[in-house]
Design an enzyme around this catalytic site. Structure first.
Site, short mmCIF file in Angstrom:
data_model
loop_
_atom_site.label_atom_id
_atom_site.label_comp_id
_atom_site.label_asym_id
_atom_site.label_seq_id
_atom_site.Cartn_x
_atom_site.Cartn_y
_atom_site.Cartn_z
N GLY A 245 0.77 -1.25 0.00
CA GLY A 245 0.00 0.00 0.00
C GLY A 245 0.79 1.28 0.00
CD GLU A 282 -0.05 -9.17 1.53
OE1 GLU A 282 -0.89 -8.42 0.99
OE2 GLU A 282 -0.38 -10.08 2.30
N GLY A 284 3.57 -3.61 -3.71
CA GLY A 284 3.49 -3.72 -5.17
C GLY A 284 3.97 -2.43 -5.81
NE ARG A 285 -0.06 2.55 -5.95
CZ ARG A 285 -1.06 2.55 -6.85
NH1 ARG A 285 -0.90 3.15 -8.00
NH2 ARG A 285 -2.21 1.99 -6.56
NE ARG A 321 -2.48 3.97 -11.22
CZ ARG A 321 -2.23 5.22 -10.89
NH1 ARG A 321 -1.65 6.05 -11.75
NH2 ARG A 321 -2.55 5.67 -9.70
CE1 TYR A 325 -8.52 2.38 -9.46
CE2 TYR A 325 -6.41 2.81 -10.49
CZ TYR A 325 -7.31 1.93 -9.94
OH TYR A 325 -6.98 0.60 -9.84
CB CYS A 351 -14.17 4.74 -30.14
SG CYS A 351 -13.25 4.62 -31.66
N1 PLP Z 1 -1.74 -6.96 -0.96
C1 PLP Z 1 -3.02 -7.02 -1.30
C2 PLP Z 1 -3.89 -8.03 -0.65
C3 PLP Z 1 -3.54 -6.14 -2.26
O1 PLP Z 1 -4.84 -6.21 -2.59
C4 PLP Z 1 -2.68 -5.19 -2.87
C5 PLP Z 1 -3.17 -4.24 -3.86
O2 PLP Z 1 -4.29 -3.99 -4.08
C6 PLP Z 1 -1.34 -5.19 -2.50
C7 PLP Z 1 -0.89 -6.08 -1.54
C8 PLP Z 1 -0.35 -4.25 -3.11
O3 PLP Z 1 -0.64 -2.93 -2.87
P1 PLP Z 1 0.34 -1.79 -3.37
O4 PLP Z 1 0.58 -1.99 -4.81
O5 PLP Z 1 -0.38 -0.55 -3.09
O6 PLP Z 1 1.60 -1.93 -2.55
#
Ligand code: PLP
Length: 422
Positions: A245, A282, A284-285, A321, A325, A351
């Site tokens: 997150g 966890e 990601g971004r 995106r 959003y 389109c």
């Molecule tokens: N973990 C879970 C369960 C998620 O749903 C997400 C993203 O939606 C992430 C990790 C990764 O989040 P982020 O990309 O914001 O770090």
């Protein structure tokens, strides 16, 4: 050399945009546009910041591969000894294809099918992050049928506002994710009683693009209250997973650095007496978002009475995106040229009026110029579609002075594969 703000390893040399040592314009000439270009060093630097913050702790970083699930990107993280957070059987197939260790894979998601559960049990993944009480029952049944015991963690919905876009907020009562805080203890009791489940941890994930440590600290407090209650009921938790997150700088955003955030969170964890637990994250971004740019060619300039349009060859199918959003991506010319800037809406060929990449951008551009859409390493290619029968873009991963083509540009025949005439 001038560094692009927020984008380590992406910079300008004599006005020309470079990713690591390679000029973006040269890559676009070789591979065409739209083209995603990623910096491997930038991904590894982002990972290193997490590892600095967690130094000396038992911890595992499970890259949330939904952010960018291209095999070449997964390989970078697998080789760097990361685990993976997956949300589908398809994602499991991808991580296994790059040689990830199954025991370092955790499986999140509110709607795991029986087939996906069986596939993950067969592979021997490290943990199922269970998101409902009904899922516990189904997982127990599937594990029984497979003659296995499923390692589980329960995803708690801590009812904390992450102060982000509502579509990427996941830890509030009204969101579909996780088991309500008040139901968690009962769910753990049930999990511990089911014969084909083995409780190993607890997890939460409160949202994405979080730019403030406050919601994390609140979520941690709520989680640790639960850990204490669950363990008081005789159920031992081996790991605590705080999800992902952490935000990135899209438009002057100032999220905490991963190492600083973790220093703060660990102080709280220690103060509450849980500093000895294995930690899972966890992200990601924050590992890939600012490692990538998308290069696109200006097809047409279309002046208008109310708006000027800069029509480019990338579109909402490549960069979803903004349409999803109303998200902001920086957009800059690949080669800085002098001359007056005109204000344009930068739009794609799809389109739909929702097909815009940036609004009211002052750009000194001409037809045929290349533009770079910034911060496009996360939630772009992995969300790309073939709408308007547009083949998906190619992807290049730069490592120093070497470019690896990690995804070929799709061709229309790839899109029609599997379809049948009457
Ligand atoms: N973990 C879970 C369960 C998620 O749903 C997400 C993203 O939606 C992430 C990790 C990764 O989040 P982020 O990309 O914001 O770090």
């Amino acid at each position: 050399m001038t560094q692009l703000p927020g984008h380590p390893h992406i910079h300008r040399v004599d006005g020309e945009l470079h990713v690591e040592q390679l000029p973006v314009a040269q890559l676009a000439r070789e591979h065409g546009t739209p083209l995603f270009v990623y910096s491997k060093a930038s991904m590894l630097a982002a990972l290193a910041a997490y590892r600095r913050g967690l130094q000396g702790r038992r911890s595992r970083i499970c890259y949330a591969m939904k952010a960018n699930s291209s095999l070449g990107v997964l390989q970078v993280f697998a080789q760097a000894d990361c685990g993976f957070d997956i949300v589908s059987g398809g994602e499991l197939a991808r991580v296994l294809a790059v040689g990830a260790r199954p025991q370092d894979v955790i499986f999140s998601g509110v709607g795991k099918t029986r087939a996906e559960m069986a596939q993950a049990l067969e592979a021997g993944i490290g943990c199922f992050n269970v998101e409902s009480e009904a899922e516990l029952e189904v997982l127990d049944e599937v594990a029984a049928r497979a003659g296995r015991v499923a390692p589980v963690s329960i995803r708690v919905n801590p009812n904390v506002d992450p102060k982000t876009h509502p579509y990427i907020s996941t830890g509030l009562k009204g969101n579909k994710f996780g088991i309500a805080h008040e139901r968690t203890l009962a769910a753990y009791r049930r999990a511990a009683a089911l014969p084909h489940l083995r409780v190993v941890g607890i997890d939460c994930h409160i949202g994405s693009q979080i730019t403030d440590s406050g919601p994390y600290l609140d979520a941690m407090d709520r989680m640790l209250d639960l850990v204490a209650a669950i363990e008081a009921a005789g159920i031992r938790l081996q790991h605590i997973d705080f999800g992902g997150g952490l935000g990135i700088d899209y438009r002057g955003d100032q999220p905490p650095a991963a190492d600083a955030l973790w220093a703060e969170l660990l102080r709280k964890l220690d103060a509450r007496g849980f500093g000895d637990r294995e930690l899972l994250l966890e992200p990601g971004r924050s590992l890939v978002g600012n490692a990538g740019v998308c290069v696109t060619e200006v097809l047409y300039l279309k002046p208008g009475e109310q708006k000027n349009f800069c029509i480019v060859d990338a579109a909402m199918n490549d960069l979803p995106r903004p349409a999803m959003y109303e998200a902001f991506h920086g957009i800059e010319p690949v080669a800085q040229r002098g001359g007056a800037a005109t204000t344009y809406d930068v739009v794609g060929p799809v389109c739909e009026s929702g097909d815009w990449l940036g609004r009211d951008r002052a750009l000194p551009v001409q037809q045929g110029d290349l533009l770079a859409v910034l911060s496009t390493g996360a939630y772009c290619m992995s969300m790309a579609s073939n709408y308007n029968t547009r083949p998906r873009a190619a992807e290049v991963l730069v490592d120093g002075d070497r470019a690896h083509l990690i995804r070929e540009r799709e061709r229309p025949e790839d899109l029609m594969r599997g379809e049948r005439l009457l």
